[in-house]
Design a protein around this motif. Structure first.
Motif, PDB file in Angstrom:
ATOM      1  N   UNK A  96     -16.550   4.642  -3.508  1.00  0.00           N
ATOM      2  CA  UNK A  96     -16.328   5.881  -2.392  1.00  0.00           C
ATOM      3  C   UNK A  96     -15.011   5.682  -1.823  1.00  0.00           C
ATOM      4  N   UNK A  97     -14.312   6.816  -2.155  1.00  0.00           N
ATOM      5  CA  UNK A  97     -13.055   7.093  -1.723  1.00  0.00           C
ATOM      6  C   UNK A  97     -12.983   7.823  -0.508  1.00  0.00           C
ATOM      7  N   UNK A  98     -12.149   7.472   0.424  1.00  0.00           N
ATOM      8  CA  UNK A  98     -12.158   7.997   1.626  1.00  0.00           C
ATOM      9  C   UNK A  98     -10.709   7.941   2.217  1.00  0.00           C
ATOM     10  N   UNK A  99     -10.225   9.301   2.710  1.00  0.00           N
ATOM     11  CA  UNK A  99      -9.046   9.564   3.328  1.00  0.00           C
ATOM     12  C   UNK A  99      -9.020   9.368   4.750  1.00  0.00           C
ATOM     13  N   UNK A 100      -8.039   8.751   5.591  1.00  0.00           N
ATOM     14  CA  UNK A 100      -8.041   8.892   7.032  1.00  0.00           C
ATOM     15  C   UNK A 100      -6.586   8.915   7.455  1.00  0.00           C
ATOM     16  N   UNK A 101      -6.496   9.981   8.142  1.00  0.00           N
ATOM     17  CA  UNK A 101      -5.171  10.156   8.765  1.00  0.00           C
ATOM     18  C   UNK A 101      -5.056   9.771  10.324  1.00  0.00           C
ATOM     19  N   UNK A 144       0.292   2.744   8.166  1.00  0.00           N
ATOM     20  CA  UNK A 144       0.173   1.317   8.068  1.00  0.00           C
ATOM     21  C   UNK A 144      -0.775   0.850   9.355  1.00  0.00           C
ATOM     22  N   UNK A 145      -2.106   1.255   9.079  1.00  0.00           N
ATOM     23  CA  UNK A 145      -3.071   0.873  10.153  1.00  0.00           C
ATOM     24  C   UNK A 145      -3.270  -0.532  10.376  1.00  0.00           C
ATOM     25  N   UNK A 149       2.436  -3.920   6.339  1.00  0.00           N
ATOM     26  CA  UNK A 149       3.518  -3.494   5.195  1.00  0.00           C
ATOM     27  C   UNK A 149       3.398  -3.604   3.586  1.00  0.00           C
ATOM     28  N   UNK A 150       2.301  -3.523   3.473  1.00  0.00           N
ATOM     29  CA  UNK A 150       1.875  -3.617   1.884  1.00  0.00           C
ATOM     30  C   UNK A 150       1.141  -2.142   1.427  1.00  0.00           C
ATOM     31  N   UNK A 151       1.192  -2.070   0.323  1.00  0.00           N
ATOM     32  CA  UNK A 151       0.371  -0.864  -0.246  1.00  0.00           C
ATOM     33  C   UNK A 151      -1.084  -1.016  -0.364  1.00  0.00           C
ATOM     34  N   UNK A 152      -1.334  -2.238  -0.840  1.00  0.00           N
ATOM     35  CA  UNK A 152      -2.600  -2.535  -0.893  1.00  0.00           C
ATOM     36  C   UNK A 152      -3.439  -3.840  -0.111  1.00  0.00           C
ATOM     37  N   UNK A 175      -5.923   0.895   1.032  1.00  0.00           N
ATOM     38  CA  UNK A 175      -4.496   1.585   0.644  1.00  0.00           C
ATOM     39  C   UNK A 175      -3.820   2.283   1.419  1.00  0.00           C
ATOM     40  N   UNK A 176      -2.740   1.688   1.616  1.00  0.00           N
ATOM     41  CA  UNK A 176      -1.647   2.266   2.774  1.00  0.00           C
ATOM     42  C   UNK A 176      -0.461   3.303   2.001  1.00  0.00           C
ATOM     43  N   UNK A 177      -0.616   4.581   2.328  1.00  0.00           N
ATOM     44  CA  UNK A 177       0.192   5.509   1.930  1.00  0.00           C
ATOM     45  C   UNK A 177       1.466   5.192   2.451  1.00  0.00           C
ATOM     46  N   UNK A 178       1.851   4.519   3.625  1.00  0.00           N
ATOM     47  CA  UNK A 178       3.010   4.543   4.255  1.00  0.00           C
ATOM     48  C   UNK A 178       4.226   3.722   3.584  1.00  0.00           C
TER      49      UNK A 178
END
Length: 281
Positions: A96-101, A144-145, A149-152, A175-178
Motif C-alpha cells: 500500500x503506497x500512500x502520499x502525505x503532504x 521530514x515528519x 534526517x534520513x530518506x528511509x 520514506x522522507x522526500x525532503x
C-alpha cells in the motif's frame, strides 16, 4: 450528464471547447508524484508501480501482478478507507503506497489504520491467520515528519529488552522526500518532486510520466481526468454557495425575530427559499 448540459457548461465557462481544453491541461505539466491524484494515475500501471516498489523495497526481483488506485475499503459502521495505491506481487505480498503532504496528522495511527484495513480486507472467512499476506505500508511524506534526517525509516518491532524480532507480517516504511542522501530511494524521491517528462532516469516510471504529459494518448487521459476534477469542483462550489446562502437566510430570519417582523412574512421568505433550492438542484 447529457450532451446538452455538457455543451452548456462549455458555453458558460469558456469561449470555445479549444480554450476549455487548454484550461484543463494547463496545470498537467506542473503535476508531480507528490500530488496524490497524479500519483494514482501514474502508478495505476504495473510497470511504473513495479519500478517504484522495487527501489523502495531494495528488491529488483519483485514482480507486480495487480495494481489498483483509489482502492476503497468500505465498512458498515466505521469510516471507509481509500488507499492511494494497492499492489500485489507474485508471492502474494501486498503493498500500500500512500502520499502525505500534511504535517499535522497523527501519522503513526494513520499507518496503523491502513495496515488494519488491508488485513481486514484480505482475511477471508474460513481462512487461517497464517494465510494472511505480508503487508507493506509505504508512507511517502513531503517533509521530514519524524525529524530523522534520513530518506528511509522502516519501523522495526522487537520484544522489550531483546533483539528478537516480532514478526506479525505487518511492515511500515516511512520514506522522507525532503532528504537527499544520494541513495537510489532519494533519487526516486527527487524525481517524484519534479516529474520532468524529459528526465528518463527512472525507467518505466519516466516512460509513464512522459506518456501522460507529452504523448497524445496520455494527454487525452489527463484531459478526461481534469474534466472530472473540474466538474466535481464546480458542483462542489455550487453546493457550497447554496449552503452559504441558506446560512445567510437563517441569520436574516433570526434578525427578523429580534426586530418583531410578523410570522406570515417570515413564512413567505422560507417558502421562496425552498423553491429556489429546488430550481438550483
Amino acid at each position: 450528464m447529457d450532451e446538452t448540459r455538457h455543451s452548456d457548461i462549455y458555453a458558460r465557462e469558456t469561449d470555445s471547447r479549444i480554450r476549455h481544453r487548454e484550461f484543463l491541461l494547463q496545470g498537467v505539466e506542473d503535476l508531480t508524484l507528490l500530488d496524490d491524484t497524479f500519483m494514482r494515475i501514474a502508478l495505476n500501471d504495473i510497470e511504473a508501480c513495479q519500478h517504484v516498489i522495487r527501489i523502495l523495497m531494495d528488491d529488483p526481483s519483485i514482480e507486480i501482478v495487480e495494481v489498483r488506485s483509489q482502492y476503497r475499503i468500505s465498512k458498515l459502521v466505521s469510516k471507509d478507507a481509500v488507499l492511494d495505491i494497492l499492489a500485489e506481487d507474485t508471492q502474494g505480498r501486498v503493498y500500500n503506497l500512500e502520499i502525505q503532504r500534511k504535517t499535522t496528522l497523527d501519522h503513526a495511527r494513520r499507518t496503523r489504520r491502513y495496515n488494519a484495513m488491508v488485513d481486514a480486507e484480505y482475511l477471508e472467512k474460513g481462512k487461517e491467520y497464517s494465510e494472511m499476506p505480508e503487508v507493506y505500508v509505504i508512507y511517502i511524506s513531503e517533509t521530514d515528519i519524524w525529524k530523522t534526517r534520513q530518506t528511509e525509516s522502516p519501523v522495526e518491532k522487537h520484544f522489550k529488552g531483546q533483539m528478537t524480532e516480532y514478526d506479525d507480517g505487518q511492515h511500515t516504511i516511512y520514506i522522507n522526500a525532503a532528504i537527499n542522501d544520494g541513495s537510489p530511494k532519494a533519487a526516486l524521491m527527487q524525481y517524484f518532486k519534479t516529474c520532468d517528462p524529459d528526465d528518463m532516469s527512472q525507467g518505466a516510471l519516466s516512460r509513464r510520466v512522459r506518456y501522460l504529459k507529452r504523448e497524445e494518448g496520455g494527454i487525452e487521459e489527463m484531459g478526461e481526468y481534469s474534466e472530472r476534477i473540474f466538474n466535481a469542483g464546480r458542483e462542489e462550489g455550487l453546493r457550497e454557495g447554496r449552503r452559504e446562502e441558506r446560512q445567510a437566510m437563517i441569520r436574516m430570519i433570526s434578525s427578523m425575530k429580534i426586530q418583531g417582523i410578523d410570522e406570515e412574512t417570515k413564512e413567505k421568505i422560507l417558502e421562496n427559499l425552498k423553491e429556489e433550492e429546488i430550481v438550483q438542484v
